[in-house]
Design an enzyme around this catalytic site. Structure first.
Site, PDB file in Angstrom:
ATOM      1  CE1 TYR A  46      -3.169  -2.954   0.439  1.00 25.44           C
ATOM      2  CE2 TYR A  46      -3.271  -2.373   2.837  1.00 25.44           C
ATOM      3  CZ  TYR A  46      -3.799  -3.152   1.712  1.00 25.44           C
ATOM      4  OH  TYR A  46      -4.511  -4.263   1.906  1.00 25.44           O
ATOM      5  CB  SER A  74      -4.896 -12.235   2.703  1.00 20.38           C
ATOM      6  OG  SER A  74      -5.871 -11.527   1.749  1.00 20.38           O
ATOM      7  CG  LEU A  98     -18.326  -0.167   4.503  1.00 21.15           C
ATOM      8  CD1 LEU A  98     -17.913   1.003   5.187  1.00 21.15           C
ATOM      9  CD2 LEU A  98     -19.702  -0.568   5.075  1.00 21.15           C
TER      10      LEU A  98
END
Length: 320
Positions: A55, A156, A214
Site C-alpha cells: 500500500y 489472505s 463496505l
C-alpha cells in the site's frame, strides 16, 4: 463495547472487533489527515490497524510502503505501541514480490523499519505464490514467529484447498500455524459462504477479517445512481462501487435504509454490524479517508442487529 479473541495455538490476540484499513494512507488520505483518522480511531475505542507493504504502490508517484511509513511515523509521534494491534502483509511490494523464504524475511525486516516497531502482531501471506513451493513459505513465516519478529501468522486471498495444504505442511513439520484469514466478503459479495473458506475457518478456528467490508463504499449508501460515481468529489473506487447498482444492489440499499432508519444510524454502521455478526467473523476491515467517515465505522461497534434484521438484509442480498 465487545472484544474479539483471535486464538490458535500459543497466539492470543485481543482486539476491538473493527479493523481500520490502512490502504488509503498515503493515497487518498495524506499524512496529516491520516494522523487525524488514526487519532480519532484510537480515541473512539479502536485498536486494530490493517495495512500491507504494497500500500499504495498503485498511486502515481508512490512505490509501495507509504501506508506502513505513515503508521510508523504516527506511532513514533504518539507512542503507545502496546495500545494497538498491527497487521501487515507481504507479497505485493515492488521490491519484495512473492513469497520465497528469502523475500518473506527481507520484506518483514523492511516492514518493521517502516512501522518503527520491533514486532508485527499479525503477518499475512497477502496473495498465494504458485511459483514458490508452499513449504518454503510456511517455514519462513514460522521462523519469523520463532525469532519474535511476528506474533501470529495469517493468510489472505488463498483458496480453501491451499489453506488446507498450508495446515498439512505446518502440522507435519511442527511449524507455527495461521490463526487468521482475510477474504473478500461483505453483504453483496457472498462467495466466502460457499467456496469452502468459511468451512476451513470453522474447521481450523481461524479468525476472519473481511476486506472490502463496505463494497468500496456502495454499502455505505454513497452511490445510488451513476451520477454519484462520476461526481467530481467521488472516490477513486467509485466506478467499481457503482457496478453493484443493479436490481439486487438497489434491493440491498432499500433493506439497509430500513434497518438504518430503525436504529437511527448510517448505512455503513448497519453493513458492518451485519458482517460482524456472521459466523467466524472476528472483525470487519473498513477504511476512512477523513474523520467524518470514521464515525459511522465506530458506531457499528455498539450496534446489535436482531435476527429478523439480519435475515432481512441477507435475503435482500441473496435475491437476483
Amino acid at each position: 463495547m465487545s472484544t474479539t479473541h483471535a486464538q490458535n495455538g500459543a497466539s492470543d490476540i485481543e482486539i476491538t472487533p473493527l479493523a481500520l484499513g490502512g490502504n488509503v494512507f498515503g493515497w487518498t488520505a495524506d499524512r496529516e489527515e491520516s494522523f487525524r483518522v488514526l487519532d480519532a480511531f484510537v480515541a473512539g475505542g479502536g485498536d486494530f490497524l490493517d495495512t500491507a507493504d504494497g500500500y499504495s504502490r498503485w498511486a502515481p508517484g508512490n512505490g509501495g510502503g507509504e501506508s506502513e511509513t505513515i503508521i510508523g511515523e504516527w506511532l513514533a509521534a504518539r507512542g503507545g505501541r502496546d495500545r494497538v494491534t498491527i497487521a501487515t502483509k507481504v507479497s505485493t511490494h515492488p521490491q519484495f514480490s512473492g513469497l520465497s523464504g528469502a523475500n518473506v524475511k527481507a520484506a518483514a525486516e523492511a516492514s518493521l523499519q517502516r512501522l518503527q516497531t520491533d514486532r508485527i502482531d499479525l503477518y499475512y501471506a497477502h496473495f498465494d505464490d504458485a511459483e514458490t513451493p508452499l513449504e518454503e513459505t510456511v517455514v519462513s513465516f514460522s521462523e519469523l514467529v520463532d525469532e519474535g519478529k511476528v506474533l501470529a501468522i495469517a493468510v489472505s486471498n488463498y483458496t480453501a484447498e491451499r489453506i488446507d495444504e498450508w495446515f498439512r505442511i505446518g502440522r507435519a513439520g511442527g511449524h507455527h500455524l495461521p490463526i487468521a484469514l482475510q477474504p473478500h466478503y461483505n453483504l453483496v459479495e457472498r462467495d466466502f459462504e460457499t467456496n469452502g473458506l468459511r468451512d476451513v475457518a470453522e474447521r481450523e478456528d481461524l479468525a476472519v477479517f473481511p476486506y472490502f467490508s463496505l463494497a468500496k463504499g456502495f454499502l455505505a449508501g454513497k452511490y445510488r445512481d451513476a451520477s454519484d460515481a462520476s461526481a467530481a468529489n467521488a472516490s477513486p473506487r467509485a466506478e467499481d462501487a457503482s457496478s453493484y447498482l443493479d436490481d439486487r444492489g438497489r434491493a440491498v440499499l432499500a433493506a439497509l435504509d430500513e434497518v438504518a432508519g430503525a436504529h437511527d444510524v448510517e448505512l455503513a454502521s448497519v453493513s458492518l454490524a451485519w458482517l460482524r455478526q456472521q459466523p467466524t467473523i472476528a472483525a470487519p476491515i473498513a477504511s476512512a479517508r477523513t474523520t467524518s467517515q470514521l464515525s459511522a465505522l465506530l458506531a457499528s461497534l455498539e450496534l446489535e442487529l436482531t435476527p429478523a434484521e439480519i435475515e432481512r438484509l441477507s435475503t435482500a442480498a441473496a435475491s437476483a
